[in-house]
Write a protein that holds these residues in place. Structure first.
Motif, PDB file in Angstrom:
ATOM      1  N   ALA A  21      -2.953  -0.805 -11.293  1.00 56.54           N
ATOM      2  CA  ALA A  21      -2.083  -1.968 -11.125  1.00 56.54           C
ATOM      3  C   ALA A  21      -1.966  -2.211  -9.624  1.00 56.54           C
ATOM      4  O   ALA A  21      -1.873  -1.252  -8.847  1.00 56.54           O
ATOM      5  CB  ALA A  21      -0.709  -1.735 -11.740  1.00 56.54           C
ATOM      6  N   LEU A  22      -1.975  -3.481  -9.231  1.00 60.26           N
ATOM      7  CA  LEU A  22      -1.984  -3.833  -7.807  1.00 60.26           C
ATOM      8  C   LEU A  22      -0.622  -4.362  -7.368  1.00 60.26           C
ATOM      9  O   LEU A  22       0.069  -5.067  -8.122  1.00 60.26           O
ATOM     10  CB  LEU A  22      -3.064  -4.883  -7.520  1.00 60.26           C
ATOM     11  N   PHE A  23      -0.283  -4.011  -6.125  1.00 61.80           N
ATOM     12  CA  PHE A  23       1.006  -4.387  -5.563  1.00 61.80           C
ATOM     13  C   PHE A  23       0.801  -4.849  -4.113  1.00 61.80           C
ATOM     14  O   PHE A  23      -0.327  -5.126  -3.700  1.00 61.80           O
ATOM     15  CB  PHE A  23       1.975  -3.205  -5.666  1.00 61.80           C
ATOM     16  N   ASN A  24       1.894  -4.944  -3.347  1.00 59.10           N
ATOM     17  CA  ASN A  24       1.826  -5.503  -1.999  1.00 59.10           C
ATOM     18  C   ASN A  24       1.853  -4.471  -0.888  1.00 59.10           C
ATOM     19  O   ASN A  24       1.253  -4.674   0.153  1.00 59.10           O
ATOM     20  CB  ASN A  24       3.004  -6.471  -1.778  1.00 59.10           C
ATOM     21  N   SER A  25       2.580  -3.368  -1.089  1.00 58.25           N
ATOM     22  CA  SER A  25       2.800  -2.413  -0.002  1.00 58.25           C
ATOM     23  C   SER A  25       2.765  -0.996  -0.539  1.00 58.25           C
ATOM     24  O   SER A  25       2.875  -0.763  -1.753  1.00 58.25           O
ATOM     25  CB  SER A  25       4.161  -2.662   0.654  1.00 58.25           C
ATOM     26  N   GLY A  26       2.645  -0.042   0.387  1.00 58.82           N
ATOM     27  CA  GLY A  26       2.648   1.348  -0.001  1.00 58.82           C
ATOM     28  C   GLY A  26       3.926   1.759  -0.708  1.00 58.82           C
ATOM     29  O   GLY A  26       3.895   2.497  -1.699  1.00 58.82           O
ATOM     30  N   ALA A  27       5.060   1.297  -0.202  1.00 50.13           N
ATOM     31  CA  ALA A  27       6.336   1.654  -0.834  1.00 50.13           C
ATOM     32  C   ALA A  27       6.398   1.140  -2.269  1.00 50.13           C
ATOM     33  O   ALA A  27       6.873   1.830  -3.180  1.00 50.13           O
ATOM     34  CB  ALA A  27       7.504   1.098  -0.023  1.00 50.13           C
TER      35      ALA A  27
END
Length: 448
Positions: free
Chosen positions: A128-134
């Motif tokens: 699953a893809l997200f925006n930031s490491g956090a």
């Protein structure tokens, strides 16, 4: 023989100072920054970038700085790598956004397929893809909690996992990351990390036994949803655990039904001389979080893991408006193509050879260098009062300040603020590396 300075994307690959730092244009922009940008947003150097390529950042006054920071391990393939730029431009011409949760697009799927191919292990994987490491770390915890039906999260001393509320709880260092921002999310527990310089000679297995004892006594193995660990700690000081530590922790997780999460946000994507740092000890994580170097400078992050774990979350439980943005996904495919085409794992090991050799020379002259550690193009030195393990943050700060004045972009880190980290882009030339360490040697000699 030609003595013409080489260029990358039109940027001469040489250190060149035409003004004092900061120059007048940077000083003007810094005044505007102070008036318009929140004071909590700090900067390492008071110079504003105008262009960057290879191993050079050009500021708005025309100064050419040698980059040993890569935007904190982000521009692994360089700040303007050809395939990253071309693919991002092509996607911009097509469309900037539709939201994958509304009308999906193929680049998102292609990134997930690439992650399944590149991450450790031959099991079935999904991402699953997200925006930031956090964001990636938070979602890894969410997934692990649903999969196990448990709540507790175990992290380690010196860890850094982000700046959101949950990831601040997971992060060890109080200042500047946590100070004044609590209360934090609950059910986060901290275990001792393997820190060879400061462990009194503990082997990796012994350090793991110490950590496991703390976990079992303070939490209980049957209560732990996941153990989250950086295979090489980043902000905490580039701490490389002793051999055997990671495999022992991973084995304990398997025996206790705990999800082992490798936070590869800083160490992943060729940075350590392998695609992922856990591969150095043949550890196969259940979940792996990535960001930073994944997309050549565009915001993208991912959670990749065993298909049965990733699929345990109900439909709609993962996602976000911008997660896997099409331009960032296209850039990631370009960055991965650059890594493969130029064999950047091999290049990271070549950079390691150069940096470590230069640091060993410096260590002979400067007993304040208590430790040289890291892998690939992720190398650090820890500075202490000579003959002791007392951290010398003042010396680290002084060296960093002088090096930056001389046109070298350097970063410090560590729980005690006494660690120098070297994170050059893998596109940097040998000549620029040697020049940067010539400057560092001069600076350290002057201060000594």
């Amino acid at each position: 023989m030609s003595t013409e300075t080489p260029t990358v994307n039109g940027v001469p690959q040489e250190r060149r100072l035409v003004t004092d730092l900061p120059g007048p244009r940077s000083a003007e922009l810094m005044a505007r920054k102070l008036a318009a940008v929140a004071g909590g947003v700090g900067t390492t150097m008071p110079v504003f970038a105008a262009k960057a390529a290879g191993g050079i950042i050009v500021d708005v006054d025309g100064n050419h700085l040698i980059d040993l920071g890569s935007g904190i391990a982000v521009t692994t393939v360089g700040s303007s790598a050809t395939q990253v730029v071309e693919r991002a431009k092509a996607q911009l011409d097509a469309f900037t956004h539709t939201c994958f949760m509304v009308t999906p697009y193929d680049a998102y799927v292609e990134v997930c397929e690439a992650l399944a191919e590149l991450t450790p292990g031959d099991h079935d994987k999904k991402s699953a893809l997200f925006n930031s490491g956090a964001e990636a770390v938070e979602n890894a915890v969410k997934i692990a909690r649903v999969h196990t039906g448990r709540d507790a999260v175990v992290v380690f001393d010196h860890a850094y996992h982000g700046r959101t509320n949950l990831t601040m709880a997971m992060t060890a260092k109080q200042m500047p990351y946590k100070h004044g921002f609590g209360p934090f999310a609950g059910e986060v527990y901290r275990a001792p990390m393997s820190y060879p310089l400061r462990d009194g000679g503990l082997s990796g297995e012994e350090a793991a036994a110490r950590a496991i004892d703390v976990i079992e006594k303070q939490v209980g193995g049957d209560q732990v949803a996941c153990v989250v660990i950086e295979p090489i700690q980043g902000e905490g000081g580039f701490i490389v655990p002793a051999d055997g530590f990671l495999p022992a922790i991973a084995e304990w997780c398997t025996k206790n039904g705990v999800v082992f999460v490798a936070d590869e946000i800083q160490a992943g994507f060729c940075r350590t001389g392998s695609w992922f740092a856990v591969e150095h000890e043949s550890v196969v994580p259940d979940l792996i979080t990535t960001a930073k170097g994944i997309a050549g400078g565009l915001p993208l992050a991912a959670v990749t893991g065993r298909a049965e774990i990733m699929d345990s979350v109900h439909g709609g439980g993962l996602g976000g408006t911008y997660g896997g943005n099409p331009v960032a996904a296209a850039a990631a495919l370009g960055a991965i193509a650059e890594m493969k085409e130029h064999d950047l794992n091999k290049r990271a090991l070549q950079i390691e050879s150069i940096i470590v050799a230069r640091l060993l020379q410096l260590q002979e002259m400067h007993p304040a260098i208590a430790d040289i550690r890291g892998r690939g193009a992720m190398i650090a030195i820890e500075l202490t009062k000579p003959g002791t393990l007392e951290p010398d943050a003042a010396l680290a700060g002084a060296i960093a300040s002088r090096a930056r004045e001389a046109g070298i972009v350097v970063l410090t880190c560590g729980t005690y603020g006494n660690v120098f980290r070297f994170l050059p882009p893998l596109s940097i030339s040998d000549e620029l590396l040697h020049e940067a360490f010539d400057v560092l040697a001069t600076v350290m000699g002057d201060l000594a």
